[in-house]
Every structure is written in structure tokens, then in C-alpha cells.
Design a protein around this motif. Sequence first.
Motif, short mmCIF file in Angstrom:
data_model
loop_
_atom_site.label_atom_id
_atom_site.label_comp_id
_atom_site.label_asym_id
_atom_site.label_seq_id
_atom_site.Cartn_x
_atom_site.Cartn_y
_atom_site.Cartn_z
N SER A 89 14.37 34.61 23.39
CA SER A 89 15.23 33.60 22.60
C SER A 89 16.51 33.78 23.25
CB SER A 89 15.02 33.55 21.24
OG SER A 89 15.59 34.86 20.70
N SER A 90 17.16 34.87 23.40
CA SER A 90 18.58 35.20 23.82
C SER A 90 18.94 36.01 24.93
CB SER A 90 19.36 35.53 22.50
OG SER A 90 19.22 36.98 22.39
N GLY A 91 17.88 36.68 25.44
CA GLY A 91 17.94 37.51 26.61
C GLY A 91 18.24 39.12 25.94
N LEU A 231 28.49 42.10 18.89
CA LEU A 231 28.37 40.54 18.96
C LEU A 231 27.30 40.27 20.25
CD1 LEU A 231 31.37 38.54 17.73
CD2 LEU A 231 29.03 38.53 16.85
N GLN A 232 27.81 40.97 21.06
CA GLN A 232 27.05 40.57 22.58
C GLN A 232 26.13 41.30 22.75
OE1 GLN A 232 30.86 41.23 25.22
NE2 GLN A 232 31.09 39.28 25.31
N MET A 233 25.67 42.54 22.06
CA MET A 233 24.85 43.25 22.56
C MET A 233 23.42 42.53 22.21
SD MET A 233 24.66 47.24 20.66
CE MET A 233 23.21 47.86 20.58
N PHE A 234 23.04 42.08 21.21
CA PHE A 234 21.52 41.49 20.92
C PHE A 234 21.75 39.96 21.08
CE2 PHE A 234 20.64 45.73 19.13
CZ PHE A 234 19.29 45.59 19.40
N MET A 235 22.98 39.33 20.64
CA MET A 235 22.91 38.06 20.86
C MET A 235 22.88 37.17 22.04
SD MET A 235 25.11 37.01 17.37
CE MET A 235 25.08 37.89 15.90
N GLY A 236 23.04 38.18 23.16
CA GLY A 236 22.92 37.47 24.56
C GLY A 236 23.58 36.25 24.69
#
Lengths: 245, 273, 342
Positions: A89-91, A231-236
Motif C-alpha cells: 500500500s505504501s512501499g 515518518l518516512q520509515m514505514f509510510m513510504g
Amino acid sequence: MKLAFYSLTSCEGCLTTLITKLGPDIEGLWNNFDIDYFKLVREPVGGSKFPKADIAFVEGAVVTNLDREHLLEIRKNSRFVVAIGTCASSGNIAYIASRNVKLGKKALSVLEVHEAEPLSSVIAVDFELNGCPVNADEFIDALLRLVNGLEPIQPDFSVCYQCKLAGNACLLDRGQLCLGPIAMGGCDAACTSVGSPCFGCRGPYVDADLKAYFRTLEKKGMKIEDAKPLLQMFMGKKIKEVLKE
Amino acid sequence: MMTMEYNPYLPRPASVNAVREESLETKTLRLSLINWRATFLPGQFVQLLLPGVGEAPFCITSSPSDPKHLELTIMRRGLVTTAAHYMRPGDAVGIRGPFGRPFPVESFKGKDLVIVATGIGIAALRSLILYTIENRNDFGDVTLLYGARFVEDLVYREELKSWAEKIKVIVTLSKPSEKWKGLKGRVTDHLDTIKLGENSLAVICGSPAVMVSVAKTLIEKGLEQKDVYLSMERHMKCGIGKCARCMIPGGFMVCKDGPVFSAGEINLEDVGE
Amino acid sequence: MAKLSWHEILGLITELQKRGFDVVGPSSEGGVVKLLPLEENTKLETNYVRTLNSPKDFLLPNKERLFRYKSTATVTSYGLKIRFPTVEGPCPITIVPEYSPPRGRIAFFGIHPCMVNSIRYLDKVMLSDPADPYYKARREGLFIAVLECDEGDEYCFCKSVGCEKVPNGYADLSIKKEGDGFVVTPRSPTGSSLLMEEGVEQIEETIPKMKEEYLFDAKDEKSIDLKDPANLLEDCTICSSCTVVCPTCYCSDIQDRFSLMDPSNVERIRTRMSCQRKSYSSIAGGVTFLRTKNERFKWRMKHKFPFSERMYGISGCVGCGNCIAFCPSRIDFRTFLGRRVA
């Protein structure tokens, strides 16, 4: 009704979760539906690697050229395509990780490795089930709604909401950077309940207010700059869109 | 054995007796109540449980004179309503209710009734319409002004003809095809054709915006606020004022304090949003 | 009245348990004080100001099963796909709801007056006609031992909403800390029998010292409508924590849960809802009545103050301050609704 479960580049944790966490429901799944392919469990039925399916559930991010080709085939052969899990869903972590390293494209003879993308970057996705890993109960709800020709429902609440329901002390209050106030719930606050801050694996929830969240962090003496990598780690890709605004 | 206390959360059994297609998107389910009777008045609603699917609130569309059957007119929208469209005669369902405050029909007697409905809103008023027809002598002039977009959207299309024998029926379409020979425009365009007297009162159901504009127009034309009744729609869950899901501005629970309100009780500005 | 040691206080809990009560009291766990079932390894906490959860979590638990029912729905072919049982003849197959009333009596041991006031509010909501049978069953025979509160923290304001005292008939015992021990006063026949005393005593209740007091202007809806919460809510992430930790937020949702394995076994569950969530005010067709956080915040204020006054004649806010203390952003509605007077 025909279902197929595919796996692209991922840890295969989502399908494993379905197998282990559906409990007795896995039998119901097997009895009530024709499962024409289930990575790890059943080989494709009927000769084709991509059997015709009413609903295809796909885990994993699109990383390699093969992922891309397979996904296009899956789309062609399926009435509904549902992304399951954060990779699809987000990478997921691969999204940011693959952008921060130099990819050796010739490392493998047949595989080209590209920057990771969620399914929605390549094909039209009918619904995304978030979570790393996906939640088995949400999967059942989504399946039953799709079977009835209805769009499944995304959780409309934050991780904070479920964390308070679970009776946990606030990690932000203890000075730990936690994405609970803006992250989509539905996970029953699994991480924060064992004392690990929320990394927002499901992306921001529908009403998430990033500006207010940053102000909250500053109020608590935390740095916005420290929050951004988290924030960038999982939310891609999802957070990329939100941060742009 | 302990006597079981009345539990408004438990559904009572019913079965589908007949299914009628009303319009493209609406069907009426006629339900036979199994070993119980429903005492109700026009304007009340029930919670319909479809086993294995869920529950949703629907206004009772049948006449209170038949306590052994209930009719519900259902527009295909969400999970329950979609599943309801697949129901066949004989299927088992559960019913909770009847709930809510009905139209004060006793106080309507001897009055001239103006009934304004748009779209599926007419479902909430059918029970009242049937009631006035069955007790025709108790009422003065009864006028139904019914608006929809297309002919295909008109609910109770066949019935409208038989109603017209007993009460005045005005139908208007806002987006009619060329074949349509009747009135055109919105209901608000035709309010002027209805004669309002001191003895008149109005009953409205439709989309919130339409209800408010109709109510305001009628009040401007001389009706008192207390004589203008609206049937509100919210997603009632518990049906008995405990879950607060159907709360509207003013702090009223639609399930318990409504669904019928007079324009004097609620703030029209708040409702129209 | 009796002067009891710590040991004797614990003895009271054991006695209550012997009499068949599920005793719930404040206890420290994971760095926060909350109400927990007091069992062998759960230590009663008497030096605390607030608890993360509240009596509502026991009287009106989240995910409560209302009933279960049998149906022979099965998932079959495509199209729709859930088919229903067919009734042939008078009534061969039907839905059979199975309902088991909640069992066990609850005793709250050591809760503060604000929380006792929250029980009174829930009573007003849940026991008004028609009474909620599940709440009523849990409420019946409820035992309350109040731990008097000496001083609130900066988020407390019970005095500003008139909830600093225990309402009449809402205490079986009053417990007051004194030196190393506790002064325990019976306030109901059940209370006196527990203390093995006779008679019920009237006491001068301790009025907790407040750090701050407020004068609220929230009696009618208009006064809230006229105010603009935009500045106050700049930090609000609409995480909905405020409604979870509030002892009087009772809004709920009702859902049917069923398994793929056995579609004939369905559970009807009541779960918590929050006016801060989008789905609270969404209806079929995609309309959401409360769209912005300003609207949702005002709605919460209205439900607590003017709506509760109108419907039940009492304040829906008991002044415990949980919604401020446990808000990640410490959003403080008090100066929004009124002004500080002390």
C-alpha cells in the motif's frame, strides 16, 4: 468465488499472518471460496501462473522488473485487486531505503532492481489493507464486504485512540517519539502496548493533522527534524504525498 | 424460570412475505411477524436485522392497522440495504422496535394535511398517507406533493394512482425525460399551488436541504412552526437513546426524541447542513 | 467510623471479595494509575490524583457482547453471496438470540468523588426509560468506597462543575487518609455491615483543594457556537484520546461480527464510538455532519454541557480533567468555555 493470494518483494509476513492468525477461519476461507493460488500454500490452479480470480490479494512492494510484469498480469486476470500490507500500500521501508542506496542493477543477471513502489504506482488498486503485518480481522471484514460488492472500510481513528483504550501511559509524555496521534489505527496499538513507539506502519489516518502533530512535538521539546525520518520509515509514498502539502 | 425482562436490544423474528420492486434502486419488503405483533403509529421506525449481515434502521411504510405485518421500503446504499435487495420470500429476518416518536396523528384529526416528500423520503410518510386514506373522514383536505428526479426514481409509482382517488396527489420531476407529461421542477416550485388555511398543517420528508427550504417556505406562507413536522434521518444504532449516534443539534436523539420533530422544536438552520 | 491500618484496608477488600464482589480499584501499572480488578498481585494505590480509565470501562465495557444469534447464512456463489435461511410453514427456522446477562457484582474501591459523579451521570443516561439492560445488570448491587480527595492537580476542576462532593446515595464507605492510616466511615447499611458497625453516619466531606477554578459560560448551545476554537485547536491532532479517557463519554457503536468458519454464529457487539471520529457523524450516502475538528470539538462541548443539562439536568462534565491531562497536546478547553476565577 475465486481468490488468489500473490506475493511480490516482501518478507511474506502478511500471508504468513493470514495463515497463522485467521485461526479456524482459515478453514472457512478454504471451504467457502475457491483459492486458486496461495503463495506458500497452494500452487496456481489450472496451468497459468496467474489464474483468473474474482479477488486477487497482493502483498509486497514492486521492486524488480519481474514484480512489475507479474503485477500487470495479476491486474489483467483479476476483477478486484486488493493490496494487503504496508509494502503493497505504501512501499514500506523499502520505499525510502531503496532511495537512499545506490542500486546495483546488474547484481543479478535476470533481475533489475528498481526503487520500490507501492502497487498503486503501477496499477489501479481497488482497495488497500494497511498494516505491517496486515490484521486478520480486517482482512475478513474487507473480504466479506467485497464479496457483497461494497468497498471495505478503512479505520477512521488513530493509534492513540486504541492505545488509550488499551490503557497505556503515553510514550510522548515520556519523551519517546511516537507517531500515535497521526497514525492510522486498527492494529489494537500492538507496538505501544509493549512499550515500543508507533512508527505509523499504516500511514496517516483520514483526519491526521501533521501540522498539529509537529506543534505538539515542539511543545514537548522534541524536534520535528527527528520525527521526519520516522515518518518516512514505514509510510513510504503515503507520507511523501502528505509532506508535500 | 426467571421472567425475562424486556430487552430492546434483542431482535424478534419475522420472515419475508413478499418483495416488491418500487423503483430502480428501491424495493419494499413485506414482513410477517412471527408470534408477535407490532403496535405502532405512522412515523416510527424499526431496526431490521439481516442475519449474518447486520442491522439498519428503516421507517415503517405500512399502515398501523395491520400489526402482524410490517413493510419497509429500502434503497440500495450500504451493506445491509444491498443485502436486503437480495432477500426472497421466506427469508428470515429480525426486527427490533418499533422505536421513536410518531406523528401525533390524533392531533392531526380534522385538519388539512399537506404532505411534501422528495425521493426516498416518501417512504417515511407512506404509513401516514395510508393512515389518512384508511381514516379519510377524520381529515380535511389531504395533499401529497411528491418530487423526484426521473420517472424511474418515483417510488410507489403504481400506488400513487390509487392514492389519487382518495387524496390530492401532485407529482413533479426535476429532471424529466421528454416523454414526461406531468409537472416539472422541484417541490419548492409548486408549493404555491397548495392552498394553506388556518386549519392546515404540513409534514415533510426528504433530503435535509429540501426539508428546510420547504419548511421555511411554508412558515413564510403563514403556517405556524409547531404545525410543520419533519421526519429526520440519522443512522440510529441502539434505537433507545443510549448510544448517542443519532444526536442532532439541540441535543435531541433522533431515535427517541424523533424521528418526527416539529419545526418549532429544532433549529432549522442546524438541520439543513 | 473506624480508624484502620493499611492492612485492615486490604482486609476490607478481601471481605468484599468473599461476599462475591469483583473489586476494582486504582493501581499503578506501566507508569500510570488506572482502575484494575484488585487481585492478589495488584496493589491498591491510595496516593493518586487521576486514573487513565474510569468506572465506565467496567459498567459499560468496550466490545461488550449484547447477544449472539444463530442463522444459517452461508457464503456461496458470486453476485450476492450471502444467502439466508428459508422459512417454510409457520416458523421452523428463525433467528434465536442468546442473551446472558452480565454476572458478578462490582465494587469500586478507592475512587475519587469526580468518578462517583461520573457514575451518577451514566446512571442518568443508561437507566432513563427504557433502561439499558446490560448497564442495569452491571449496576445492580454496585458497591462504592470513596477515597476522599485532598488536592487536585493543575488539570482538576471538579469544583467548577459542582462535582466535588459525592451525590446522595452514591457511597457505601468513605475513606479518608489520616497519618499512616485511614478513617473509614460507613455511609450505607452495606458499608456498616462491612465495618461490622451499626448505622449509617453523615460526614463532613473533604472538599478537595483546587489549583484553579473556573466560571463556565456554557449553559446554552449558542454561547458555544459563538466562540471560535481555532486557536485552541491548532495543536489538536483529533486523535480522540479525550473521549476515551473521559469518564462520561458513553457514545457507542453496535456491530455484528461473524466468522468465515461458522457464519451461523453471529455476535452483536457494542464498541466505543467517539464524536471525534469521522464515522460518528457519517450517514449512508457519504454525508458527514461534523467535518472539521472545530465542529467536532464544539460538539463534544455541547454534549457535555448544554445537551446534558437539557436532557438530564446535570453537567455531563465532572471536572476530572482527564481529557486535558491525557491529551498528547494538553489541549485545555477550560479557558475556551469560560474564565479562570481562582
